[in-house]
Write an enzyme that holds these catalytic residues in place. Structure first.
Site, PDB file in Angstrom:
ATOM      1  N   ALA A   1      26.108  30.543  -2.243  1.00 39.94           N
ATOM      2  CA  ALA A   1      26.584  29.480  -3.123  1.00 39.94           C
ATOM      3  C   ALA A   1      27.542  30.082  -4.147  1.00 39.94           C
ATOM      4  O   ALA A   1      27.634  31.298  -4.280  1.00 39.94           O
ATOM      5  CB  ALA A   1      25.393  28.852  -3.834  1.00 39.94           C
TER       6      ALA A   1
ATOM      7  N   GLY B   1      23.098  30.437   0.853  1.00 36.64           N
ATOM      8  CA  GLY B   1      23.621  29.176   1.365  1.00 36.64           C
ATOM      9  C   GLY B   1      24.399  29.366   2.658  1.00 36.64           C
ATOM     10  O   GLY B   1      24.398  28.494   3.532  1.00 36.64           O
TER      11      GLY B   1
ATOM     12  N   GLU C   1      21.981  29.484   5.336  1.00 38.52           N
ATOM     13  CA  GLU C   1      21.406  28.139   5.513  1.00 38.52           C
ATOM     14  C   GLU C   1      22.351  27.249   6.325  1.00 38.52           C
ATOM     15  O   GLU C   1      21.905  26.429   7.117  1.00 38.52           O
ATOM     16  CB  GLU C   1      21.088  27.525   4.143  1.00 38.52           C
ATOM     17  CG  GLU C   1      19.909  28.230   3.476  1.00 38.52           C
ATOM     18  CD  GLU C   1      19.563  27.666   2.110  1.00 38.52           C
ATOM     19  OE1 GLU C   1      20.454  27.652   1.243  1.00 38.52           O
ATOM     20  OE2 GLU C   1      18.414  27.234   1.921  1.00 38.52           O
TER      21      GLU C   1
ATOM     22  N   GLU D   1      18.147  34.719  -2.496  1.00 36.62           N
ATOM     23  CA  GLU D   1      17.965  33.857  -3.676  1.00 36.62           C
ATOM     24  C   GLU D   1      16.915  34.368  -4.649  1.00 36.62           C
ATOM     25  O   GLU D   1      17.057  34.269  -5.862  1.00 36.62           O
ATOM     26  CB  GLU D   1      17.582  32.432  -3.237  1.00 36.62           C
ATOM     27  CG  GLU D   1      18.720  31.607  -2.672  1.00 36.62           C
ATOM     28  CD  GLU D   1      18.990  31.863  -1.197  1.00 36.62           C
ATOM     29  OE1 GLU D   1      18.441  32.842  -0.638  1.00 36.62           O
ATOM     30  OE2 GLU D   1      19.762  31.088  -0.606  1.00 36.62           O
TER      31      GLU D   1
END
Ligand SMILES: NC(=O)c1ccc[n+]([C@@H]2O[C@H](COP(=O)([O-])OP(=O)(O)OC[C@H]3O[C@@H](n4cnc5c(N)ncnc54)[C@H](O)[C@@H]3O)[C@@H](O)[C@H]2O)c1
Length: 723
Positions: free
Chosen positions: A90, A129, A132, A152
């Site tokens: 992210a 992310g 993901e 994370e």
């Protein structure tokens, strides 16, 4: 089919979706580079440097996947990324701003709903992310050097976009939970082994993914949607206790940390709840963690770490010198560890000692360290051999002639250091960088013993040097910018976290540590015991307190320094004089049994302490945890304020990085200066004033900068911005 598809793999036309460039720099853009009828469409994310999933990228992906869905001539989609990596996470800077649609979940939902197979083409570091997104694809192929992970947890959050639900479905909870809790990436080979990737492809991963997509189209393979994969979860549904066993095996130290507990809970939901409900709850947990103090502190350290290596006043375009060979002088505790750092990074290194005996001892310790790591499974035997081959030991300083960088790690004596640098001046190449590992001594004075003070600086490693991440880089008054740049670059190359500091006694870390140590000793005389003092810090999250740390380092070291300088440490001196040197003699501030490193409180130590109180005419009293904690931490913060004011550290974040990476400050509280801002500077100022008055010690008075900021409602963080 084959022909039709291959025909359409030729490269791009116009970008289909991108953000308006800002400031002339290439900005976030997500391009659809191939969308022809019947084709394997290739969606390429291109957002340098690491393809972070910022708003424009998410919007671009949503647009591209919508087009691919609606274009009837497209049969399959490859998702790839330009540049050095597939999406690496992210955009953390967006965490502190209001969310901007579309969110990542919206993109992933669209991918999940796709009736056309999506193949991820992975390379570099698909992390957070980015991974993901890859998990929402139907298949994943990866270049052999790819490293995949969900880091994370290291920022005090959890994978909020399906990672806690899809990863257990794809590779099983026993493999997924350790990845989520450690935050460490795995290799492409491991990912192939556990099913996270379907194929490793040599050459261009995008081409590999296109070939893979063609194959699944030709074979008419069904869609493999990760969210629908339930088989690996069934076992845990039937045996919920098995989950607790996996937790017990995978959970590292999590005391006081919110994120690991939330991550474990989220993975539990993967088999306890329908995925939609689990995802809803995970998102709420994610938001709670993101907005909490712990994650804010961890994000602060993440950014501060990157800043700390930026030295102020560096001329634009300063380039580091090339380093191909190193020399380390002294094969003691530090020299051996420093030499290992170079060898670990593939840099040949010569270790120089005064005698064959000292050299052999040093080399034997290095070998034993490596062998222990191999025995623990942390290193392959052939890697150990390769590293050992890079190490050469000699007893002649002349061998420093070939080195591009020399690190001196002889005894902490100014005359000896000057003598070594004086000789080095005559031996070393004219363009060599000359560094000292001194803990306290004046780097400028050492530099003056050469005719080339611009080439000299401090590189202060921490013990054990091959393990500890911090490297204080001490910039001397004359240090040349490219010499400084070289030390920073080398520091990074050998896996350290460099923090640039100025010259003063003890530099940043040890100078602040000293302020803490004085109060720690003082409190023993007033009524506390070592376990009370250490307990106040371990409760806060330090791995150990000052007295356990002294026992580990050896009390005789400090005692010898004090004897030489005429200084005194009432309790520590008495212990040493009673033959209690710390862990090495099985007794120090604590007792140690049967070679164990666990400190056991010792009534004999208590007796020594009480006698010292009596000698000083001090009536012992009960000190509570709060008083102990504040008297340890606030003087240290106060010294940090002086260091900032003097410019010895350029930013408060540099000090925080030094304490987190060098002294075990708990990262989830963000380091001393970040923590001080959170506690509130007026409170710290007032407490320090009280402590100073009670002790009759002017050094404990609030520092001018602390007073100024407290009065004006300022913070250390805003002070740095104003400077
Ligand atoms: N031990 C720590 O925790 C620590 C941490 C950071 C920095 N330092 C600093 O690192 C330096 C070394 O400390 P150490 O703990 O490794 O000491 P040490 O006593 O373990 O090792 C010093 C080594 O230097 C060798 N030596 C002495 N004179 C020499 C010379 N002229 N040429 C070559 N070798 C010579 C000695 O034989 C010895 O092996 C000191 O300046 C110390 O302040 C120590």
């Amino acid at each position: 089919m084959q022909n039709r598809v291959s025909q359409r793999e030729t490269r791009p036309k116009t970008p289909q979706a991108h953000a308006a460039p800002r400031g002339g720099r290439k900005q976030a853009l997500s391009q659809v580079v191939e969308l022809r009828p019947g084709a394997v469409a290739v969606i390429v994310v291109d957002n340098p440097p690491v393809n972070a999933l910022k708003h424009a990228v998410r919007a671009g992906l949503l647009d591209a996947f919508t087009r691919a869905r609606d274009d009837k001539s497209i049969d399959a989609i490859v998702l790839a990324a330009a540049g050095r990596t597939f999406m690496a996470g992210a955009d953390i800077t967006e965490f502190d701003k209001p969310p901007q649609a579309p969110g990542l979940i919206e993109v992933l939902d669209l991918m999940d709903a796709s009736k056309k197979p999506i193949v991820a083409a992975l390379h570099g570091t698909p992390l957070g992310g980015g991974l993901e997104v890859a998990l929402a694809c139907h298949y994943r192929v990866a270049a052999p050097t790819t490293r995949l992970g969900l880091p994370e947890i290291k920022l005090g959050i959890l994978p909020g976009a399906g990672g806690t639900q899809r990863l257990p479905r794809l590779i099983g909870i026993d493999k997924a939970l350790p990845m989520i809790l450690s935050g460490d990436p795995i290799s492409a080979a491991q990912a192939l082994d556990n099913g996270l990737v379907d194929e490793i492809v040599e050459g261009d991963p995008t081409q590999g993914a296109i070939a893979f997509a063609r194959r699944i189209l030709a074979e008419k393979r069904p869609l493999r949607r990760v969210r629908d994969m339930e088989d690996k979860l069934e076992f845990y549904r039937a045996n919920p206790n098995a989950f607790d066993e996996v937790v017990a095996k995978s959970a590292k130290r999590t005391r006081g940390l919110a994120a690991p507990a939330a991550a474990i809970e989220s993975v539990r939901w993967s088999f306890e709840l329908p995925m939609e409900e689990a995802e809803r709850r995970v998102r709420a947990k994610f938001a709670e963690l993101r907005d909490g103090d712990q994650s804010k502190a961890q994000r602060h350290i993440f950014f501060a770490e990157r800043e700390a290596a930026k030295a102020p006043n560096m001329p634009a375009g300063t380039k580091p010198r090339e380093i191909n060979r190193a020399a380390v002088i002294g094969a003691g505790t530090m020299g051996g560890g420093i030499a290992m750092c170079f060898a670990n990074a593939g840099i040949p290194v010569t270790i120089i000692e005064t005698s064959r005996e000292a050299l052999d001892r040093g080399l034997a310790t290095i070998k034993k360290n490596y062998q222990n790591t191999v025995a623990r499974g942390g290193l392959k035997a052939d890697d150990m051999e390769r590293r050992l081959k890079l190490l050469t030991g000699v007893t002649d300083l002349e061998a420093a002639r070939d080195a591009d960088i020399v690190v001196e790690a002889v005894f902490e004596e100014m005359d000896l250091k000057k003598q070594v640098f004086g000789k080095l001046d005559k031996i070393a190449r004219p363009d060599a960088v000359l560094a000292t590992n001194t803990s306290y001594l004046n780097v400028n004075e050492i530099a003056k013993s050469t005719q080339r003070s611009p080439s000299v600086l401090g590189m202060h490693f921490f013990s054990p040097a091959n393990v500890m991440r911090l490297l204080e880089i001490v910039r001397g008054a004359d240090t040349a910018p490219d010499v400084l740049a070289t030390a920073i670059a080398v520091g990074r190359k050998i896996g350290k976290v460099p923090a640039v500091v100025g010259v003063c006694h003890g530099f940043v870390g040890n100078r602040m540590l000293h302020a803490r140590g004085i109060e720690a000793e003082r409190m023993l005389l007033e009524g506390a015991l070592p376990q009370d003092v250490d307990g106040a810090l371990t409760e806060f999250g330090f791995p150990m307190g000052p007295f356990a740390m002294s026992d580990l380092a050896g009390l005789d070291v400090g005692w010898r320094v004090r004897k030489a300088s005429g200084a005194k440490a009432e309790v520590a001196d008495a212990l040493v004089e009673a033959g209690r040197y710390g862990q090495k003699t099985g007794r120090g501030f604590y007792r140690y049994e049967g070679g164990s490193r666990s400190p056991i409180p010792d009534p004999d130590t208590e007796r020594v302490i009480v006698e010292a109180s009596v000698r000083h005419g001090i009536k012992r009293r009960n000190l509570d945890r709060k008083e102990i904690f504040e008297r340890l931490i606030f003087p240290l913060i106060n010294e940090g304020a002086r260091i900032l004011d003097e410019g010895v550290a350029a930013r408060p974040g540099d000090i925080d990085v030094i304490w987190v990476y060098g002294y075990g400050w708990p990262v989830w509280t963000g380091g001393p200066m970040h923590y001080a801002d959170r506690v509130g500077l007026p409170y710290i100022r007032d407490r320090l004033a009280e402590i100073a008055a009670r002790a009759g010690n002017a050094k404990l008075e609030p520092a001018p900068l602390l007073t100024k900021l407290a009065q004006s409602g300022g913070k250390f963080s805003t002070y740095a911005k104003a400077a």
